[in-house]
Each structure stands twice: as structure tokens, then as C-alpha cells.
Design a protein around this motif. Structure first.
Motif, PDB file in Angstrom:
ATOM      1  N   SER A 198      34.372  33.176  31.497  1.00 35.30           N
ATOM      2  CA  SER A 198      34.602  33.179  32.948  1.00 35.30           C
ATOM      3  C   SER A 198      33.393  32.618  33.704  1.00 35.30           C
ATOM      4  O   SER A 198      32.294  33.168  33.635  1.00 35.30           O
ATOM      5  N   LEU A 240      41.052  40.737  28.635  1.00 36.82           N
ATOM      6  CA  LEU A 240      41.861  40.676  29.863  1.00 36.82           C
ATOM      7  C   LEU A 240      43.351  40.859  29.590  1.00 36.82           C
ATOM      8  O   LEU A 240      44.136  41.067  30.518  1.00 36.82           O
ATOM      9  N   LYS A 262      41.688  43.806  39.760  1.00 39.83           N
ATOM     10  CA  LYS A 262      41.653  44.005  38.298  1.00 39.83           C
ATOM     11  C   LYS A 262      41.009  42.817  37.579  1.00 39.83           C
ATOM     12  O   LYS A 262      41.428  42.442  36.477  1.00 39.83           O
ATOM     13  N   PRO A 266      34.122  39.282  37.298  1.00 39.40           N
ATOM     14  CA  PRO A 266      33.150  40.311  36.973  1.00 39.40           C
ATOM     15  C   PRO A 266      33.227  41.536  37.885  1.00 39.40           C
ATOM     16  O   PRO A 266      33.648  41.452  39.031  1.00 39.40           O
ATOM     17  N   LYS A 305      33.862  41.046  42.797  1.00 38.00           N
ATOM     18  CA  LYS A 305      33.909  39.639  43.253  1.00 38.00           C
ATOM     19  C   LYS A 305      32.516  39.022  43.166  1.00 38.00           C
ATOM     20  O   LYS A 305      31.560  39.529  43.755  1.00 38.00           O
ATOM     21  N   SER A 306      32.449  37.898  42.476  1.00 33.93           N
ATOM     22  CA  SER A 306      31.138  37.323  42.173  1.00 33.93           C
ATOM     23  C   SER A 306      30.322  36.988  43.414  1.00 33.93           C
ATOM     24  O   SER A 306      29.110  37.245  43.443  1.00 33.93           O
ATOM     25  N   GLY A 311      36.158  31.364  44.249  1.00 37.35           N
ATOM     26  CA  GLY A 311      37.427  31.213  43.534  1.00 37.35           C
ATOM     27  C   GLY A 311      38.456  32.174  44.056  1.00 37.35           C
ATOM     28  O   GLY A 311      38.166  33.009  44.867  1.00 37.35           O
TER      29      GLY A 311
HETATM   30  N1  LIG Z   1      37.029  35.352  43.126  1.00 35.24           N
HETATM   31  C1  LIG Z   1      36.828  36.184  41.944  1.00 35.24           C
HETATM   32  C2  LIG Z   1      37.562  35.564  40.778  1.00 35.24           C
HETATM   33  C3  LIG Z   1      37.503  36.424  39.523  1.00 35.24           C
HETATM   34  C4  LIG Z   1      38.522  35.989  38.500  1.00 35.24           C
HETATM   35  O1  LIG Z   1      39.479  35.256  38.789  1.00 35.24           O
HETATM   36  N2  LIG Z   1      38.301  36.449  37.253  1.00 35.24           N
HETATM   37  C5  LIG Z   1      39.235  36.162  36.202  1.00 35.24           C
HETATM   38  C6  LIG Z   1      38.489  35.661  34.967  1.00 35.24           C
HETATM   39  S1  LIG Z   1      37.829  34.042  35.237  1.00 35.24           S
HETATM   40  C7  LIG Z   1      39.979  37.426  35.797  1.00 35.24           C
HETATM   41  O2  LIG Z   1      39.410  38.481  35.745  1.00 35.24           O
HETATM   42  N3  LIG Z   1      41.272  37.285  35.522  1.00 35.24           N
HETATM   43  C8  LIG Z   1      42.079  38.380  35.073  1.00 35.24           C
HETATM   44  C9  LIG Z   1      43.323  38.559  35.885  1.00 35.24           C
HETATM   45  O3  LIG Z   1      43.502  37.846  36.912  1.00 35.24           O
HETATM   46  O4  LIG Z   1      44.132  39.417  35.519  1.00 35.24           O
HETATM   47  C10 LIG Z   1      35.324  36.318  41.688  1.00 35.24           C
HETATM   48  O5  LIG Z   1      34.578  35.441  42.158  1.00 35.24           O
HETATM   49  O6  LIG Z   1      34.904  37.312  41.078  1.00 35.24           O
END
Ligand SMILES: N[C@@H](CCC(=O)N[C@@H](CS)C(=O)NCC(=O)O)C(=O)O
Length: 104
Positions: A15, A39, A54, A57, A68-69, A104
Motif C-alpha cells: 500500500s 485485507l 476499515k 494505514p 487516513k495517511s 487517495g
Molecule cells: N485515503 C486513504 C486510503 C487508504 C486505502 O485505500 N487503503 C487500502 C490499501 S492501499 C485499503 O486498506 N483497502 C482495503 C479496503 O478498502 O477494504 C489513506 O490515505 O489512508
């Protein structure tokens, strides 16, 4: 029992959002425990720490979750302002630009 400086990152190794947080923690020289999440089978800790999105990070600071990052980066920058290099510019406009592009 978590200490005041106890840091844990819930992540997933591919990620970019997680990598961003880990780079900043490393730049700051902050020690943390890394917990790899599956995940497809999210842990109870992830689900209780980030019940709305959910996602990883998640930064747990003394047991308290920050999600949220972009928000995690701002939190690290504020809490450890006196530790290691500054992560974000002190200029408000430069800060929002830096936070907008990798969002993101
Ligand atoms: N905008 C969020 C994006 C976080 C995100 O999309 N993480 C993904 C991994 S790259 C995740 O946890 N996906 C699992 C899911 O959506 O169920 C951030 O910056 O933390």
C-alpha cells in the motif's frame, strides 16, 4: 498496556498509503511496531480502530487510533514537531498542496 510513546502501524506492504506513513516515521526516527494486515480477513484491531473505512494505514499512538495517511502525517508532524526533520512545510499553502497531491 501501551506507553505514552507506544506506536503501532496497521498496514499492508504494497500500500502506497502505508509506505508514506512508514517513510515519515523512519525520517523522524520514531520506533514503531508494524503489523501486517490481511485485507481479505481484517483483524478485530483494524475493524475496531477504523470502523468507518476499515482501511490501512492506521497509526495507534498509546492505543488511540489515527486514520487516513494524510491525517496521520499531520498528526506525526504536530506531535513530534521537535523530533527529526519537519515533514510538512510551515507555509499553509505549501502544506495543502503537499497533502492534496498524494491523497487517495
Ligand atoms: N485515503 C486513504 C486510503 C487508504 C486505502 O485505500 N487503503 C487500502 C490499501 S492501499 C485499503 O486498506 N483497502 C482495503 C479496503 O478498502 O477494504 C489513506 O490515505 O489512508
Amino acid at each position: 498496556m501501551a506507553g505514552a510513546d507506544d506506536l503501532k502501524v496497521l498496514g499492508m506492504w504494497t500500500s502506497p498509503f502505508v509506505i508514506r506513513v512508514r517513510i515519515v516515521l523512519n525520517l523522524k526516527g520514531l520506533a514503531y511496531e508494524y503489523v501486517e494486515e490481511d485485507l481479505g480477513n481484517k483483524s478485530a484491531l483494524l475493524l475496531s480502530s477504523n470502523p468507518v473505512h476499515k482501511t490501512v494505514p492506521v497509526l495507534l499512538h498509546a492505543g488511540r487510533p489515527v486514520n487516513k495517511s494524510q491525517i496521520i502525517l499531520q498528526y506525526i508532524d504536530k506531535v513530534w514537531a521537535g523530533t527529526g526533520p519537519a515533514v510538512l512545510s510551515r507555509d499553509p499553502y505549501e502544506r495543502v498542496v503537499a497533502l492534496f497531491w498524494p491523497a487517495g
